[in-house]
Design an enzyme around this catalytic site. Sequence first.
Site: not given
Length: 255
Positions: A10-12, A96, A98, A168, A174, A214, A235-236
């Site tokens: 997930n590159w956001k 998600h 966010e 999640e 993150g 993470s 993500g990251g």
Amino acid sequence: MHRKCLIAGNWKMNNGLSESVSLVESINKRIADMRDVDVVVCPPFVSLSDVYKCIKQSLTMLGAQNMYPEAKGAFTGEISYTMLRDCGVSYVILGHSERRQLFGETNEFINRKVLAALSNNLLPILCVGETESERESGETFKVIDEEIRECLDNISAAQSEKLTIAYEPIWAIGTGKTATPEVAQEVHAHIRQVLGDLFGHKIADSIRILYGGSMKSSNAGELLKQPDIDGGLIGGASLQATEFCKIIEIANGLE
Ligand code: PGA
């Protein structure tokens, strides 16, 4: 039941057009012969078509990070499922945390998206998870049950076979804090139980439940070894080809 591992990046809101293309090219070069894992990359909307051109001859699949639950119309700033299909998208991340926290998405709205995706040939990755204070006050299962039941309202057993769930924990996204394999496994097993109540245990056994929060190459092995953890939503660590590919290699090497 053997469930093939799924690793989704997930590159956001990261990577412009040229960065997206060069990232996916380096990922694809390194994972070309890994057949025991499914890989999905989820770039920002504006990079979807260009990324698709780079992966369409490969096994890597394309995912979107969100979707509006109508085919077209006066919804300024939104992207429909037909537009996503046109770009080569197979998977779509829905609900998600966010989106829920920063953009006010409710379970009811997410349910409309899940239904629209399933009726229009897109595979939803439905995200659920508790906040730190909900965990501390012992409400984790209650929150997750409610998210699952409300977001999956009116979904038939036949449709449910196309689902992927991502657990999640919001406190792990993150933050560098990861759920321990035992804590994650406990929630994943619980989610599978809830899916079993809704759709029958045979189907629940076939639905992939990803962990997100993470995940990186140093903790992926332990997490992915758990019996109910069937992959990762990353993500990251999905923004660097080497790190992301290490996780894919780990998943590919699991029995
Ligand atoms: P993270 O994000 O891996 O950076 O914690 C996961 C996600 O939000 O999907």
